[in-house]
Design a protein around this motif. Structure first.
Motif, PDB file in Angstrom:
ATOM      1  N   MET A  54      -0.855   8.022   4.690  1.00  0.00           N
ATOM      2  CA  MET A  54      -1.642   7.035   3.947  1.00  0.00           C
ATOM      3  C   MET A  54      -2.766   6.468   4.828  1.00  0.00           C
ATOM      4  SD  MET A  54      -0.409   3.358   2.495  1.00  0.00           S
ATOM      5  CE  MET A  54      -0.258   2.661   4.147  1.00  0.00           C
ATOM      6  N   ALA A  64      -5.639   8.734   4.922  1.00  0.00           N
ATOM      7  CA  ALA A  64      -6.416   8.674   3.669  1.00  0.00           C
ATOM      8  C   ALA A  64      -7.272   7.410   3.621  1.00  0.00           C
ATOM      9  CB  ALA A  64      -5.470   8.728   2.467  1.00  0.00           C
ATOM     10  N   ILE A  65      -6.732   6.300   4.118  1.00  0.00           N
ATOM     11  CA  ILE A  65      -7.495   5.038   4.140  1.00  0.00           C
ATOM     12  C   ILE A  65      -8.727   5.198   5.028  1.00  0.00           C
ATOM     13  CG2 ILE A  65      -7.387   2.665   5.057  1.00  0.00           C
ATOM     14  CD1 ILE A  65      -4.512   2.532   3.888  1.00  0.00           C
ATOM     15  N   TRP A  89       0.915   4.277  -2.660  1.00  0.00           N
ATOM     16  CA  TRP A  89       0.594   5.624  -2.155  1.00  0.00           C
ATOM     17  C   TRP A  89       1.675   6.621  -2.571  1.00  0.00           C
ATOM     18  CZ3 TRP A  89      -3.024   8.580   0.074  1.00  0.00           C
ATOM     19  CH2 TRP A  89      -2.625   9.720   0.773  1.00  0.00           C
ATOM     20  N   ARG A  90       2.919   6.250  -2.291  1.00  0.00           N
ATOM     21  CA  ARG A  90       4.027   7.179  -2.576  1.00  0.00           C
ATOM     22  C   ARG A  90       4.160   7.401  -4.087  1.00  0.00           C
ATOM     23  NH1 ARG A  90      10.116   5.983  -1.953  1.00  0.00           N
ATOM     24  NH2 ARG A  90      10.861   7.997  -2.678  1.00  0.00           N
ATOM     25  N   ALA A  94       0.836  -1.207   0.000  1.00  0.00           N
ATOM     26  CA  ALA A  94       0.000   0.000   0.000  1.00  0.00           C
ATOM     27  C   ALA A  94       0.866   1.251   0.000  1.00  0.00           C
ATOM     28  CB  ALA A  94      -0.927  -0.006   1.218  1.00  0.00           C
ATOM     29  N   LEU A  95       1.906   1.257   0.828  1.00  0.00           N
ATOM     30  CA  LEU A  95       2.716   2.476   0.939  1.00  0.00           C
ATOM     31  C   LEU A  95       3.473   2.761  -0.360  1.00  0.00           C
ATOM     32  CD1 LEU A  95       3.586   4.816   2.675  1.00  0.00           C
ATOM     33  CD2 LEU A  95       5.322   3.366   3.740  1.00  0.00           C
ATOM     34  N   VAL A 139       1.239   9.879  -4.857  1.00  0.00           N
ATOM     35  CA  VAL A 139       1.294  11.177  -4.165  1.00  0.00           C
ATOM     36  C   VAL A 139       2.519  11.967  -4.627  1.00  0.00           C
ATOM     37  CG1 VAL A 139       1.587  12.277  -1.906  1.00  0.00           C
ATOM     38  CG2 VAL A 139      -0.074  10.435  -2.198  1.00  0.00           C
ATOM     39  N   GLN A 190       5.027   9.066   5.730  1.00  0.00           N
ATOM     40  CA  GLN A 190       4.160   8.766   4.588  1.00  0.00           C
ATOM     41  C   GLN A 190       3.154   7.661   4.948  1.00  0.00           C
ATOM     42  OE1 GLN A 190       7.502   8.127   1.982  1.00  0.00           O
ATOM     43  NE2 GLN A 190       7.193  10.069   0.926  1.00  0.00           N
ATOM     44  N   PHE A 216      -6.352   3.935  -4.368  1.00  0.00           N
ATOM     45  CA  PHE A 216      -5.942   5.306  -4.013  1.00  0.00           C
ATOM     46  C   PHE A 216      -6.294   6.280  -5.147  1.00  0.00           C
ATOM     47  CE2 PHE A 216      -2.486   3.266  -1.218  1.00  0.00           C
ATOM     48  CZ  PHE A 216      -3.289   3.341  -0.085  1.00  0.00           C
ATOM     49  N   PHE A 234      -3.800  -1.590  -4.816  1.00  0.00           N
ATOM     50  CA  PHE A 234      -3.806  -0.405  -3.940  1.00  0.00           C
ATOM     51  C   PHE A 234      -3.752   0.878  -4.786  1.00  0.00           C
ATOM     52  CE2 PHE A 234      -2.447  -3.078  -0.240  1.00  0.00           C
ATOM     53  CZ  PHE A 234      -3.439  -2.661   0.634  1.00  0.00           C
TER      54      PHE A 234
END
Ligand SMILES: NC(=O)c1ccc[n+]([C@@H]2O[C@H](COP(=O)([O-])OP(=O)(O)OC[C@H]3O[C@@H](n4cnc5c(N)ncnc54)[C@H](OP(=O)(O)O)[C@@H]3O)[C@@H](O)[C@H]2O)c1
Length: 334
Positions: free
Chosen positions: A292, A295-296, A148-149, A144-145, A152, A288, A177, A173
């Motif tokens: 995240m 946001a989740i 996300w990164r 997920a991270l 973003v 981060q 996102f 993911f």
């Protein structure tokens, strides 16, 4: 306590659950009773790497979720009973990545989370969203991270077009996102059935990269010829050149994975011709991770778990990942 250990040699056959002593947290440390863990492609690559032999025995898996069962003197970030995830990079708390921070990955140079209990610095764990189950929260630290990164830091905004490759952990993911941010999503897969599942999750367009090997052209056409704003590039050798064909001028390619091997020949002219922002990504920092998780929570995102195995049957979980039949994540229960 039970610990899944790779020992003797590389390969799934060399994974076994063994007994190890329970540990007490020292000053600044927390003990976490693990409830669930999830697999990433990286774990399969690590277990099968011929280079791993010098680092054995190794407890695999970076991603998990558990309950803080004890804290050492001076711990203030978490309390006994908190539900936390160990962070992928134990030493990357925020800001730009540094060499020393990137050398602190779980299940890389240090033992991972596939065990009943881990003892880590209080800085190396973060609370997880309350609405998620232990299994769902166990999917966040790496897959997920990274997604996300990738989005973003690519400057994702509503109305952008995101192209996600395949339907594995990172890409699903990325789909979630991107939709939460108001983007249009094009997803690719080798399977029509998986593409239907991606549509049910909100994907706007679906391309089968086996039956439509020129998927970059198809993606470009879907944008009226403009090109996509973001590519979540997990394919490597088999996809990178087409990612450059698919990107709009000035778009962002997050270079993440090598599922189809390392890219050897680079079309540098195509890269500068596209004015593409080509950006290598390795997971993310604690700062981060926390952004995240907010946001989740705000968007009620639920990680997609395809299948579950008990810790004792970890070999089957790794074989399932190798077969590539999963959609989203594969989880181990403790
Ligand atoms: N840089 C980092 O920090 C970082 C972090 C996380 C992951 N990664 C890397 O990112 C990649 C994905 O990781 P993951 O954990 O998400 O893997 P995963 O869950 O095992 O995903 C595998 C899926 O990728 C798709 N795929 C395979 N070959 C493809 C190709 N040539 N074109 C398009 N899609 C393809 C397939 O989807 P379909 O079955 O739908 O075809 C496959 O099921 C791996 O290389 C991993 O090492 C890197």
């Amino acid at each position: 306590m039970r610990a899944l250990v790779l020992d003797g040699d590389a390969g799934i056959d060399h994974l076994a659950v063994v007994e190890r002593p329970t540990l007490e947290p020292a000053a600044g440390q927390v003990a976490v009773t693990m409830e669930a863990a999830s697999l990433n492609y990286r774990d399969l690559a690590t277990v099968e790497s011929p280079m791993i032999k010098g680092r054995l025995p190794l407890v695999p898996l970076s991603d998990g979720c558990g309950l803080v069962s004890a804290i050492g003197p001076g711990v203030t970030r978490v309390a006994v009973g908190d539900r936390v995830a160990p962070l992928f990079f134990q030493g990357w708390l925020g800001g730009e990545p540094t060499g020393p921070a990137l050398a602190t990955a779980l299940a890389g140079g240090i033992d991972g989370v596939a065990r009943d209990q881990v003892v880590l610095s209080e800085n190396g764990v973060s609370k997880v969203p309350a609405a998620l189950s232990d299994e769902e929260a166990a999917c966040l630290p790496c897959a997920a991270l990274t997604a996300w990164r990738a989005l973003v830091e690519g400057g994702l905004k509503p109305g952008d077009v995101v192209l996600a490759q395949g339907t594995g952990g990172v890409s699903i993911f990325a789909l979630q996102f991107a939709k939460a941010a108001g983007a249009t999503v094009i997803i690719t897969s080798s399977s029509d059935e998986k593409l239907e599942r991606a549509r049910a999750l909100g994907a706007d367009h679906a391309i089968n990269y086996k039956t439509d090997p020129e998927w970059a052209k198809a993606a470009r056409k879907l944008t009226g010829g403009r090109g996509v704003d973001h590519v979540v590039e997990v394919g490597g050798a088999g996809t990178f050149q087409q990612s450059i064909q698919a990107i709009r001028i000035g778009g962002h390619i997050a270079v993440i994975g090598v599922l189809s091997g390392m890219v050897k020949d680079l079309n540098v002219a195509a890269m500068f011709g596209a004015n593409a922002r080509i950006h290598g990504i390795t997971v993310g920092s604690r700062e981060q991770f926390e952004a995240m998780c907010r946001a989740i929570e705000a968007n009620a995102i639920r990680p997609v778990i395809d299948r579950r195995f008990p810790l004792e049957d970890a070999q089957s979980a790794f074989r399932a990942m190798k077969a590539g039949e999963h959609f989203g994540k594969i989880v181990l229960n403790f």
